[in-house]
Scaffold this active site. Structure first.
Site, PDB file in Angstrom:
ATOM      1  N   ASP A 125     -24.830 -35.926  -5.914  1.00  0.00           N
ATOM      2  CA  ASP A 125     -25.752 -36.969  -5.541  1.00  0.00           C
ATOM      3  C   ASP A 125     -25.071 -38.253  -6.013  1.00  0.00           C
ATOM      4  O   ASP A 125     -24.452 -38.257  -7.059  1.00  0.00           O
ATOM      5  CB  ASP A 125     -27.065 -36.726  -6.279  1.00  0.00           C
ATOM      6  N   ASP A 149     -34.172 -34.393  -7.656  1.00  0.00           N
ATOM      7  CA  ASP A 149     -33.237 -33.438  -7.062  1.00  0.00           C
ATOM      8  C   ASP A 149     -33.619 -31.991  -7.322  1.00  0.00           C
ATOM      9  O   ASP A 149     -32.883 -31.082  -6.963  1.00  0.00           O
ATOM     10  CB  ASP A 149     -31.821 -33.652  -7.614  1.00  0.00           C
ATOM     11  N   ASP A 184     -29.031 -36.063 -10.837  1.00  0.00           N
ATOM     12  CA  ASP A 184     -29.611 -36.549 -12.086  1.00  0.00           C
ATOM     13  C   ASP A 184     -30.954 -35.904 -12.371  1.00  0.00           C
ATOM     14  O   ASP A 184     -31.597 -36.187 -13.372  1.00  0.00           O
ATOM     15  CB  ASP A 184     -29.689 -38.075 -12.125  1.00  0.00           C
TER      16      ASP A 184
END
Lengths: 72, 624
Positions: free
Chosen positions: B324, B521, B517
């Site tokens: 990400d 997610d 993080d």
């Protein structure tokens, strides 16, 4: 309910595996883990029968490995 | 060494002394005349009983409990067999060396366990709490959230909390592997398990002990051994069949050949006894989980939490790694990079922008105010009107200011100058005229490019980046870091489907990791083979959803964990091959009559000890 117990004098890794298998077969036990390395036992069992189950656990452990003590 | 082990050592000493004396006198011819008689048997029985009485006792007791195939029983039968065929000295020697091996094995395992638990020694023992105006040491378990505790210099922080008074440097090495102390002053959060530096801190606790970082980490590490790797499961299954099969082999070996070939029973019983000595699978059952445990320990020492042996195993096969962007590869902090006024000075434009964003709590607004650096005079601005998905319309000094994206400019028919540079562009118009633009960009983390290079070097084949950002911004970051594949302008839900797409494209055995993080997610972390969270210590969502947690958010650690997992797996494989190889070889040689009891004892306890020592190497993983 999940509970952890310390074990004393758990001397052989194979016995730990045998204990784990035997405990898993007890009625009302959802999951059990006997860690030879951590000298710890985790038991996940039904809340309302927990005490009875623990009695059975002690009996089973005494059968498999009499030297090993469960510390409450 | 424990009391029990010391007692054993004394027994071994006595038995060894007696046994050596017997061997010497037999060779010196002192025992002539009693050879092959009950007297000699009686003499050898003394050291045998000294060293082996507990084995016989345990064997008898376990049989009465229905536990037949345990090692005590097997050793008893093996040595009885040796006595039966007249090999008295062998019988004593086997028992003696078995006990020496067991002692050494117990000692080695105890030591390994100790060194692992020492490393995990992050558990605070007490908290200093003010009770009735006096400072008392209490159990951290008894401290309610919101209590006031005092942390003296050099003490371990017992609970998560916020600093109320004082200033200090905190050593987070035990949790993150980071050696540079972190500064903590009033208002900063502190995390349990870290060690306070030279200042005294007054801290208000925010969590109960069970929810604190240290308790959660300890629980994770302890539970890690319950999530077993495939190799561990294989070994446990194998052990269940191995002992009965070898024992059966021993019985067949003792009975069949003499019946078929005729001749003496003695030789075949001796060979069968060799089988029994080798039949305990302990070397494997101990060394495999110990190796994984060591690997997990080594990882946690450098600030990587691995939630189970199975994940450690998977990391070694990781070929694709998906990142990400924001907060993982970039800092997640927005900074003004360029101020481009249409007319007038940069300072004027920045002031106008800062005033226009005066009320906004958007991170971009924050970065503009930060760049402006002065207090916002709210008397100069009026009521803000938010235009969803576009920006803000607000009167500044009584005249209308517009601040937002390109869409806002187009909608309000402002004649603006488009900007194609990477990053987020904020356009500003004042009194209906284009006033300029400000470029705001998230910065790439220090060392992120190096981290990607390291990952490639240790064998990660493909690095993919997912982001919700504009394509231009994403491409710029990807170029800078050397990312192979970029998917930009994704909505949060798209990330899961992108990861699923990548999973489907993978080869069978290859594994895919997702690094995020953790905050939003979680579904992706769960979906990937290995979810790696930038744990930003204390982020519950991350620790919960991920399989591997990088405690200090350092992507550079990913290459290290790959190295650790590879090394651990190599060690475990070595142990399995070595133990099975030696046992198999000695079984074969024993059946053919080439190997004797001595080799058999080595194949049992000797192999265990060597395998344990080898497994301990996993704990000593190199840094970086």
């Amino acid at each position: 309910m999940k509970k952890k117990f310390k074990l004393e004098d758990l001397d052989c890794a194979n016995c730990a595996a045998k204990m784990e298998n035997a405990i898993k077969k007890i009625n009302g036990v959802n999951d059990a883990n006997v860690s030879f390395l951590a000298q710890k036992m985790t038991i996940d069992a039904e809340d309302d029968q927990f005490e009875d189950i623990m009695k059975e656990v002690v009996a089973v452990c005494a059968k498999v490995e009499p030297d090993c003590k469960i510390l409450f | 060494m424990t009391k029990k082990q010391q007692k054993m050592l004394i027994r071994i000493g006595i038995a060894f002394f007696l046994f050596a004396g017997l061997l010497v006198s037999e060779h010196a011819g002192l025992l002539e005349g009693v050879e092959g008689t009950a007297v000699l048997f009686g003499i050898y029985l003394i050291p045998y009983l000294v060293i082996g009485y507990d084995i016989i006792y345990k064997a008898a007791r376990n049989i009465s409990h229905g536990q037949v195939f345990d090692e005590n029983f097997l050793m008893m039968i093996a040595t009885f067999g040796a006595f039966g065929v007249g090999e008295y000295s062998e019988a004593v020697a086997v028992m003696l060396f078995y006990q020496v091996g067991e002692l050494f094995q117990g000692y080695a395992v105890g030591k390994s366990r100790q060194s692992i638990s020492d490393m995990m020694d992050i558990c605070p023992e007490y908290a200093n709490m003010e009770v009735d105006g006096k400072l008392t040491q209490v159990d951290p378990d008894d401290v309610e959230p919101g209590s006031m505790i005092v942390i003296k210099p050099g003490e371990r922080i017992p609970l998560d909390g916020v600093v109320l008074e004082g200033e200090s440097y905190i050593d987070t090495a035990a949790l993150t592997g980071e050696s540079v102390p972190r500064k903590a002053s009033v208002g900063d959060g502190v995390i349990s398990g870290c060690v306070n530096g030279s200042g005294t801190l007054k801290v208000q606790t925010t969590k109960a002990f069970d929810d604190s970082t240290v308790a959660r980490i300890l629980e994770l590490v302890e539970n890690a051994s319950s999530k077993k790797a495939k190799m561990e499961n294989f070994i446990t299954k194998f052990a269940r069949y191995y002992t009965p099969i070898v024992t059966l082999g021993a019985v067949i070996l003792a009975v069949l050949p003499p019946l078929i070939l005729g001749g003496g029973w003695g030789e075949w019983i001796r060979r069968a006894c060799i089988f029994l000595v080798i039949s305990c699978p302990c070397a494997l059952v101990i060394s495999v989980p110990l190796g994984f445990f060591g690997g997990i320990g080594a990882a946690s020492r450098i600030g990587i939490l691995v939630k189970g042996s199975n994940f450690l195993e998977a990391v070694a096969q990781m070929e694709t790694i998906v990142f990400d962007k924001t907060g993982t590869l970039t800092k997640g902090e927005f900074k003004v990079q360029a101020v481009c006024p249409a007319e007038g000075s940069e300072k004027e434009l920045l002031e106008l922008a800062a005033l226009a964003e005066g009320y906004s709590n958007h991170p971009i607004a924050g970065s503009i105010r930060e760049a402006y650096g002065k207090e916002i005079n709210i008397d100069r601005i009026g009521q803000a009107q938010e235009i969803a998905g576009c920006g803000i319309c607000i009167p500044v000094d009584g005249k209308e200011a517009l601040i937002g994206n390109e869409k806002l400019m187009r909608e309000r028919k402002i004649d603006y100058v488009p900007d194609q540079s990477a990053g987020t562009i904020v356009y500003i118009a004042y009194e209906g005229r284009f006033a300029g633009r400000i470029v705001i960009a998230d910065r790439v983390k220090d060392g992120a490019a190096q981290a990607i290079r390291d990952m490639k070097r240790v064998g990660v084949k493909k690095c993919v980046m997912l982001t919700g950002d504009r394509q231009e911004a994403a491409d710029a970051v990807a170029r800078e870091l050397g990312i192979d594949e970029v998917h930009a302008e994704l909505l949060p839900g798209d990330k899961v489907s992108k990861v699923e797409e990548l999973l489907a494209r993978q080869e069978d055995k290859a594994k895919l990791a997702f690094v995020g993080d953790g905050m939003n997610d979680a579904p992706v972390l769960t979906r990937a083979d290995i979810g790696i969270a930038m744990g930003s210590m204390g982020s519950d969502a991350a620790i919960e959803a991920a399989d591997v947690v990088l405690m200090d958010d350092d992507v550079k650690k990913i290459a290290s964990i790959v190295k650790i997992s590879r090394k651990t797996l190599t060690i475990v494989k070595q142990n399995i091959l070595f133990a099975l190889g030696v046992k198999g070889l000695v079984l074969l040689l024993g059946a053919l009559g080439v190997a004797n009891m001595w080799e058999a004892v080595f194949a049992d306890v000797g192999v265990s000890v060597i395998a344990i020592l080898n497994a301990m190497r996993a704990l000593k993983a190199e840094k970086g």
